[in-house]
Design a protein around this motif. Structure first.
Motif, PDB file in Angstrom:
ATOM      1  N   ASP A  93       0.838  -1.189   0.000  1.00  0.00           N
ATOM      2  CA  ASP A  93       0.000   0.000   0.000  1.00  0.00           C
ATOM      3  C   ASP A  93       0.876   1.243   0.000  1.00  0.00           C
ATOM      4  N   ALA A  94       0.294   2.341  -0.452  1.00  0.00           N
ATOM      5  CA  ALA A  94       1.000   3.612  -0.400  1.00  0.00           C
ATOM      6  C   ALA A  94       0.970   4.110   1.051  1.00  0.00           C
ATOM      7  N   VAL A  95       2.153   4.392   1.601  1.00  0.00           N
ATOM      8  CA  VAL A  95       2.246   4.894   2.969  1.00  0.00           C
ATOM      9  C   VAL A  95       2.984   6.223   2.937  1.00  0.00           C
ATOM     10  N   MET A  96       2.375   7.243   3.519  1.00  0.00           N
ATOM     11  CA  MET A  96       2.948   8.588   3.491  1.00  0.00           C
ATOM     12  C   MET A  96       2.770   9.247   4.856  1.00  0.00           C
ATOM     13  N   ALA A 127       8.062   3.333  -1.385  1.00  0.00           N
ATOM     14  CA  ALA A 127       8.191   3.047  -2.815  1.00  0.00           C
ATOM     15  C   ALA A 127       6.835   2.773  -3.457  1.00  0.00           C
ATOM     16  N   SER A 128       5.913   2.132  -2.710  1.00  0.00           N
ATOM     17  CA  SER A 128       4.601   1.832  -3.268  1.00  0.00           C
ATOM     18  C   SER A 128       3.820   3.098  -3.569  1.00  0.00           C
ATOM     19  N   ALA A 137      -0.556   8.321   6.635  1.00  0.00           N
ATOM     20  CA  ALA A 137      -1.628   7.966   5.692  1.00  0.00           C
ATOM     21  C   ALA A 137      -1.299   6.659   4.988  1.00  0.00           C
ATOM     22  N   THR A 138      -2.276   5.762   4.945  1.00  0.00           N
ATOM     23  CA  THR A 138      -2.143   4.504   4.211  1.00  0.00           C
ATOM     24  C   THR A 138      -3.247   4.455   3.162  1.00  0.00           C
ATOM     25  N   VAL A 139      -2.848   4.366   1.908  1.00  0.00           N
ATOM     26  CA  VAL A 139      -3.807   4.375   0.800  1.00  0.00           C
ATOM     27  C   VAL A 139      -3.731   3.037   0.066  1.00  0.00           C
ATOM     28  N   ARG A 140      -4.875   2.426  -0.143  1.00  0.00           N
ATOM     29  CA  ARG A 140      -4.934   1.144  -0.872  1.00  0.00           C
ATOM     30  C   ARG A 140      -5.752   1.326  -2.149  1.00  0.00           C
ATOM     31  N   ASP A 141      -5.160   1.002  -3.265  1.00  0.00           N
ATOM     32  CA  ASP A 141      -5.855   1.028  -4.550  1.00  0.00           C
ATOM     33  C   ASP A 141      -6.786  -0.188  -4.604  1.00  0.00           C
ATOM     34  N   VAL A 142      -8.092   0.061  -4.658  1.00  0.00           N
ATOM     35  CA  VAL A 142      -9.062  -1.041  -4.638  1.00  0.00           C
ATOM     36  C   VAL A 142      -9.718  -1.228  -6.010  1.00  0.00           C
ATOM     37  N   THR A 143      -9.036  -0.812  -7.062  1.00  0.00           N
ATOM     38  CA  THR A 143      -9.584  -0.955  -8.412  1.00  0.00           C
ATOM     39  C   THR A 143      -9.916  -2.417  -8.724  1.00  0.00           C
ATOM     40  N   GLU A 144      -8.949  -3.312  -8.492  1.00  0.00           N
ATOM     41  CA  GLU A 144      -9.177  -4.722  -8.806  1.00  0.00           C
ATOM     42  C   GLU A 144     -10.255  -5.323  -7.918  1.00  0.00           C
ATOM     43  N   GLU A 145     -10.280  -4.932  -6.641  1.00  0.00           N
ATOM     44  CA  GLU A 145     -11.305  -5.443  -5.735  1.00  0.00           C
ATOM     45  C   GLU A 145     -12.692  -5.010  -6.205  1.00  0.00           C
TER      46      GLU A 145
END
Length: 266
Positions: free
Chosen positions: A21-24, A38-39, A121-129
């Protein structure tokens, strides 16, 4: 104590860098990003840390969210909620750096680093889900349409034989309404002499996963008719069955047999 702190920081660093997941991190007062893994670079399509640190959540979001409200205003509200309550989880439409939007889930957590409060912040791309969910929903709609329009009876029964779902043709064949059938179990519409066959078939489908049987049944009016049932086990507690009324076929076969017998006796 120093060793434990170092070990804790190392574990955090590994999790931070290896997360898919994207972590910022975001820091006041500008609430722009101060670091990312990196994600995050990969998911948002940003060149490097330096470029990422020039951005805020609103820069990686469309101008407005699906509810029509400003992304910038809602992002600041979400940050304020996380700072006030400790965390804030929500759904969000993000935008990759080149402009393509994608659905995401976001978790904002209030953390302290060197005595300074900031947001992780943790962002998860849920496009595939979401695509998988939509594909499943589409498949279910097609199956529902197929079942509703099927020219033969379709039913789902639980492990006790009670009807859970029935289609219109099953109702037409038996003469019962949907509500009436759902208040009954399979043995309720069978003549007593067919119960042993029904039990044996139900045991077979539970043990082998499928069964095929010809069995008499009673319509709501009490008339005995015949149907062929093909049933498959679809879960530990559900059986899917397909039924076809073959009464007319059996009556015709009986008449032919009777006619042949009379012919032979002439």
């Amino acid at each position: 104590m120093i060793l434990k702190l170092a070990q804790s920081e190392e574990r955090y660093r590994v999790l931070y860098e290896s997360s898919g997941d994207a972590v910022m991190t975001l820091a006041p007062p500008s609430w722009r990003f101060t670091s990312c893994n990196a994600s995050a670079l990969r998911i948002f399509g940003v060149r490097d840390d330096e470029q990422f640190s020039s951005l805020g959540p609103w820069d990686l979001s469309p101008e407005t969210q699906p509810n029509g409200k400003s992304s910038a205003e809602q992002a600041l509200e979400a940050i304020e909620a996380a700072m006030r309550d400790g965390s804030n989880y929500f759904e969000w439409t993000h935008r990759r750096f080149e402009g393509k939007t994608f659905p995401a889930t976001v978790l904002y957590s209030r953390v302290e680093v060197s005595g300074e409060a900031m947001v992780l912040a943790t962002v998860r791309d849920v496009t595939e889900e979401n695509q998988a969910i939509e594909a499943l929903a589409t498949s279910e709609r097609k199956f529902r349409s197929y079942v509703e329009d099927a020219p033969y009876g379709v039913f789902i029964a639980d492990e006790t034989g009670r009807y859970v779902e029935v289609n219109p043709e099953a109702c037409r064949i038996t003469g019962y309404s949907e509500e009436e059938l759902l208040a009954r179990s399979i043995p309720d519409i069978l003549p007593a002499h067919a119960h042993e066959v029904a039990i044996a078939s139900f045991v077979e489908v539970q043990q082998t996963g499928r069964t095929s049987v010809e069995i008499p049944f009673l319509t709501k009016s009490g008339r005995e008719r015949h149907w062929v049932v093909e049933a498959v086990k679809i879960s530990e507690t559900r059986v899917l069955g397909f039924t076809q009324d073959i009464t007319a076929k059996r009556e015709m076969e009986a008449k032919l047999a009777d006619s042949e017998a009379r012919y032979r006796n002439i």
